[in-house]
Motif scaffolding. Structure first.
Motif, PDB file in Angstrom:
ATOM      1  N   THR A  83      -0.352  -6.049 -30.545  1.00 19.79           N
ATOM      2  CA  THR A  83      -0.809  -6.002 -31.940  1.00 19.79           C
ATOM      3  C   THR A  83      -1.586  -7.244 -32.365  1.00 19.79           C
ATOM      4  N   PHE A  84      -1.955  -8.097 -31.407  1.00 16.87           N
ATOM      5  CA  PHE A  84      -2.555  -9.382 -31.768  1.00 16.87           C
ATOM      6  C   PHE A  84      -4.060  -9.467 -31.514  1.00 16.87           C
ATOM      7  N   GLY A  85      -4.663  -8.379 -31.073  1.00 17.71           N
ATOM      8  CA  GLY A  85      -6.107  -8.362 -30.893  1.00 17.71           C
ATOM      9  C   GLY A  85      -6.557  -8.772 -29.499  1.00 17.71           C
ATOM     10  N   ASP A  86      -7.846  -8.520 -29.240  1.00 18.74           N
ATOM     11  CA  ASP A  86      -8.405  -8.754 -27.905  1.00 18.74           C
ATOM     12  C   ASP A  86      -8.493 -10.239 -27.560  1.00 18.74           C
ATOM     13  N   PHE A  87      -8.900 -11.066 -28.527  1.00 19.99           N
ATOM     14  CA  PHE A  87      -9.046 -12.505 -28.251  1.00 19.99           C
ATOM     15  C   PHE A  87      -7.710 -13.120 -27.868  1.00 19.99           C
ATOM     16  N   MET A  88      -6.666 -12.797 -28.624  1.00 20.32           N
ATOM     17  CA  MET A  88      -5.348 -13.353 -28.325  1.00 20.32           C
ATOM     18  C   MET A  88      -4.803 -12.807 -27.012  1.00 20.32           C
ATOM     19  N   CYS A  89      -5.172 -11.570 -26.684  1.00 21.65           N
ATOM     20  CA  CYS A  89      -4.766 -11.000 -25.398  1.00 21.65           C
ATOM     21  C   CYS A  89      -5.289 -11.855 -24.250  1.00 21.65           C
ATOM     22  N   ARG A  90      -6.567 -12.153 -24.289  1.00 14.19           N
ATOM     23  CA  ARG A  90      -7.172 -12.970 -23.236  1.00 14.19           C
ATOM     24  C   ARG A  90      -6.639 -14.398 -23.252  1.00 14.19           C
ATOM     25  N   LEU A  91      -6.576 -14.980 -24.436  1.00 15.18           N
ATOM     26  CA  LEU A  91      -6.147 -16.376 -24.558  1.00 15.18           C
ATOM     27  C   LEU A  91      -4.714 -16.571 -24.095  1.00 15.18           C
ATOM     28  N   LEU A  92      -3.819 -15.693 -24.530  1.00 15.90           N
ATOM     29  CA  LEU A  92      -2.409 -15.846 -24.180  1.00 15.90           C
ATOM     30  C   LEU A  92      -2.154 -15.541 -22.713  1.00 15.90           C
ATOM     31  N   SER A  93      -2.848 -14.534 -22.171  1.00 14.79           N
ATOM     32  CA  SER A  93      -2.677 -14.226 -20.750  1.00 14.79           C
ATOM     33  C   SER A  93      -3.118 -15.401 -19.886  1.00 14.79           C
ATOM     34  N   GLY A  94      -4.299 -15.965 -20.206  1.00 16.62           N
ATOM     35  CA  GLY A  94      -4.788 -17.106 -19.441  1.00 16.62           C
ATOM     36  C   GLY A  94      -3.947 -18.352 -19.638  1.00 16.62           C
ATOM     37  N   SER A  95      -3.496 -18.578 -20.877  1.00 15.77           N
ATOM     38  CA  SER A  95      -2.669 -19.757 -21.162  1.00 15.77           C
ATOM     39  C   SER A  95      -1.325 -19.658 -20.466  1.00 15.77           C
ATOM     40  N   HIS A  96      -0.767 -18.464 -20.438  1.00 13.50           N
ATOM     41  CA  HIS A  96       0.512 -18.242 -19.766  1.00 13.50           C
ATOM     42  C   HIS A  96       0.400 -18.579 -18.283  1.00 13.50           C
ATOM     43  N   GLN A  97      -0.668 -18.083 -17.662  1.00  9.59           N
ATOM     44  CA  GLN A  97      -0.901 -18.356 -16.250  1.00  9.59           C
ATOM     45  C   GLN A  97      -1.159 -19.841 -16.007  1.00  9.59           C
ATOM     46  N   THR A  98      -1.982 -20.456 -16.860  1.00 11.89           N
ATOM     47  CA  THR A  98      -2.296 -21.879 -16.699  1.00 11.89           C
ATOM     48  C   THR A  98      -1.044 -22.734 -16.807  1.00 11.89           C
ATOM     49  N   GLY A  99      -0.195 -22.428 -17.794  1.00 11.58           N
ATOM     50  CA  GLY A  99       1.053 -23.164 -17.944  1.00 11.58           C
ATOM     51  C   GLY A  99       1.964 -22.994 -16.750  1.00 11.58           C
ATOM     52  N   PHE A 100       2.013 -21.776 -16.214  1.00 11.86           N
ATOM     53  CA  PHE A 100       2.853 -21.509 -15.047  1.00 11.86           C
ATOM     54  C   PHE A 100       2.386 -22.314 -13.834  1.00 11.86           C
ATOM     55  N   PHE A 101       1.092 -22.210 -13.496  1.00 11.13           N
ATOM     56  CA  PHE A 101       0.589 -22.870 -12.290  1.00 11.13           C
ATOM     57  C   PHE A 101       0.586 -24.390 -12.431  1.00 11.13           C
ATOM     58  N   SER A 102       0.204 -24.903 -13.587  1.00 14.59           N
ATOM     59  CA  SER A 102       0.190 -26.356 -13.753  1.00 14.59           C
ATOM     60  C   SER A 102       1.597 -26.928 -13.651  1.00 14.59           C
ATOM     61  N   SER A 103       2.591 -26.208 -14.167  1.00 16.39           N
ATOM     62  CA  SER A 103       3.978 -26.663 -14.044  1.00 16.39           C
ATOM     63  C   SER A 103       4.390 -26.741 -12.587  1.00 16.39           C
ATOM     64  N   ILE A 104       4.065 -25.704 -11.818  1.00 15.06           N
ATOM     65  CA  ILE A 104       4.389 -25.696 -10.392  1.00 15.06           C
ATOM     66  C   ILE A 104       3.659 -26.816  -9.665  1.00 15.06           C
ATOM     67  N   PHE A 105       2.378 -26.981  -9.957  1.00 14.39           N
ATOM     68  CA  PHE A 105       1.572 -27.991  -9.260  1.00 14.39           C
ATOM     69  C   PHE A 105       2.070 -29.399  -9.553  1.00 14.39           C
ATOM     70  N   PHE A 106       2.471 -29.668 -10.792  1.00 10.93           N
ATOM     71  CA  PHE A 106       2.975 -31.010 -11.109  1.00 10.93           C
ATOM     72  C   PHE A 106       4.331 -31.264 -10.452  1.00 10.93           C
ATOM     73  N   MET A 107       5.141 -30.228 -10.287  1.00  9.52           N
ATOM     74  CA  MET A 107       6.389 -30.399  -9.537  1.00  9.52           C
ATOM     75  C   MET A 107       6.101 -30.736  -8.076  1.00  9.52           C
ATOM     76  N   VAL A 108       5.074 -30.096  -7.513  1.00  9.04           N
ATOM     77  CA  VAL A 108       4.680 -30.392  -6.131  1.00  9.04           C
ATOM     78  C   VAL A 108       4.189 -31.826  -6.013  1.00  9.04           C
ATOM     79  N   VAL A 109       3.379 -32.267  -6.983  1.00  9.35           N
ATOM     80  CA  VAL A 109       2.865 -33.639  -6.963  1.00  9.35           C
ATOM     81  C   VAL A 109       4.005 -34.644  -7.066  1.00  9.35           C
ATOM     82  N   MET A 110       4.976 -34.378  -7.932  1.00  9.39           N
ATOM     83  CA  MET A 110       6.117 -35.285  -8.059  1.00  9.39           C
ATOM     84  C   MET A 110       6.921 -35.330  -6.760  1.00  9.39           C
ATOM     85  N   THR A 111       7.019 -34.206  -6.084  1.00 13.21           N
ATOM     86  CA  THR A 111       7.710 -34.177  -4.787  1.00 13.21           C
ATOM     87  C   THR A 111       6.966 -35.018  -3.759  1.00 13.21           C
TER      88      THR A 111
END
Length: 348
Positions: A100-128
């Motif tokens: 119910t949030f429109g096309d722009f929010m669909c794209r923005l939230l999907s991409g942001s969700h993925q970016t947050g997921f991968f960056s979190s994993i990558f920073f854990m790898v870097v800390m390791t």
């Protein structure tokens, strides 16, 4: 958002009588997921926001005393915050069964969700990797752990995370279904990116990070055992907690998604019982996997004595009940030579 990518599944499609699977009554699955996901997403959002927000606040407050570990910790918290900020929207999506949030929010939230997921994993790898080189190759790399190197590394990780997540920004969009329900989903002609997301999430989000953790920590632990530091047993327990928590929370979700993919390709027989159990498995394992962003502040920050001293010092100005709490519990004993550097890396 789709059954193949890492953003929360398009649960509305589970309850439609689509052509991809035979008509089955999934009303019980729908009722369960509506309550379960709404509750878990809300809880993860609240705890993740508080924990990671405090980490960001403490690191920013003491930014003049920051090192490479602090920079990675700060960006790990930012990644988790970006991740949890999308959850209220997906909680609503799971609750009402349509977008119910429109096309722009669909794209923005999907991409942001993925970016947050991968960056979190990558920073854990870097800390390791940072902990590995500090402990195993301390004398060779100390001069390279500069603030400039930390900033460059941080920029590269964020750029890589956004690049990997780019298909979600581009190919997800708001779609009107025949059932008059609106979904945030891949276009039919863009379904190839579902396989891409399944591959990147399993390989970049689980397999490679797990191999790095196991490989690095299997070298770190024997080195720690031979060191003259009173905190080595505590550090070994922390290492075990990091690896076990990561595996137990993310592996079941990735396995469930992979089994769902095999079922869609006809590699696994389809029947009502198996189909329902697999869908429930995806719902449950996904929600619990997302709790990892709540554990990151505890595992990487709040177990650290340096961070706890800083956090308590700041909280005493806002929470009257802890003003009289003694700081002596968090004082670190001085350890000479390489052991001191190792201790300061782990017990931050």
């Amino acid at each position: 958002m789709s059954e193949g990518n890492n953003t929360p599944y398009d649960y509305s499609s589970y309850y439609d009588e689509g052509a991809d699977y035979p008509p089955t009554n999934f009303s019980d699955v729908k009722d369960f997921s509506q309550v379960f996901l709404t509750t878990l997403y809300s809880l993860v959002f609240a705890l993740g926001f508080i924990g990671n927000g405090l980490v960001v606040y403490v690191v920013v407050k003491y930014r003049n005393q920051s090192n490479l570990t602090d920079i990675c910790l700060f960006n790990l918290a930012l990644s988790d915050l970006l991740f949890v900020f999308t959850l209220p929207f997906y909680s609503h999506y799971a609750r009402v069964g349509q977008w119910t949030f429109g096309d722009f929010m669909c794209r923005l939230l999907s991409g942001s969700h993925q970016t947050g997921f991968f960056s979190s994993i990558f920073f854990m790898v870097v800390m390791t990797l940072d902990r590995y080189v500090i402990i195993v190759h301390a004398h060779r790399v100390t001069r390279y752990r500069t603030m400039r190197a930390a900033i460059i590394l941080t920029m590269l990780i964020w750029m890589l995370s956004m690049f990997v997540s780019l298909p979600d920004f581009i190919f997800t969009q708001e779609i009107q279904e025949k059932s008059q329900k609106t979904r945030c989903y891949y276009l039919e002609e863009s379904k190839v990116w579902e396989r891409y997301n399944l591959f990147t999430t399993n390989v970049l989000g689980l397999v490679i990070p797990l191999l790095v953790m196991v490989g690095c920590y299997s070298r770190i632990i024997p080195t720690l055992v031979n060191m003259r530091t009173s905190k080595k047993h505590r550090i070994v327990k922390l290492i075990i907690c990091i690896v076990v928590a990561f595996f137990l929370l993310w592996a079941p979700y990735n396995i469930s998604r992979f089994l769902k993919f095999l079922q869609e390709k006809g590699k696994i027989p389809r029947n009502d019982t198996w189909d329902k159990n697999l869908r429930v498995s995806v719902v449950v394992t996904e929600a619990f996997a997302y709790t990892h962003c709540c554990l990151n502040p505890i595992i990487y920050a709040f177990v650290g004595q340096k961070f706890m001293r800083r956090a308590l010092k700041l909280l005493k100005n806002f929470v009257p009940g802890i003003r009289n709490l003694p700081d002596s519990s968090f004082r670190r004993s001085s350890v000479i030579s390489k052991s001191s550097e190792v201790t300061s890396t782990y017990i931050m």
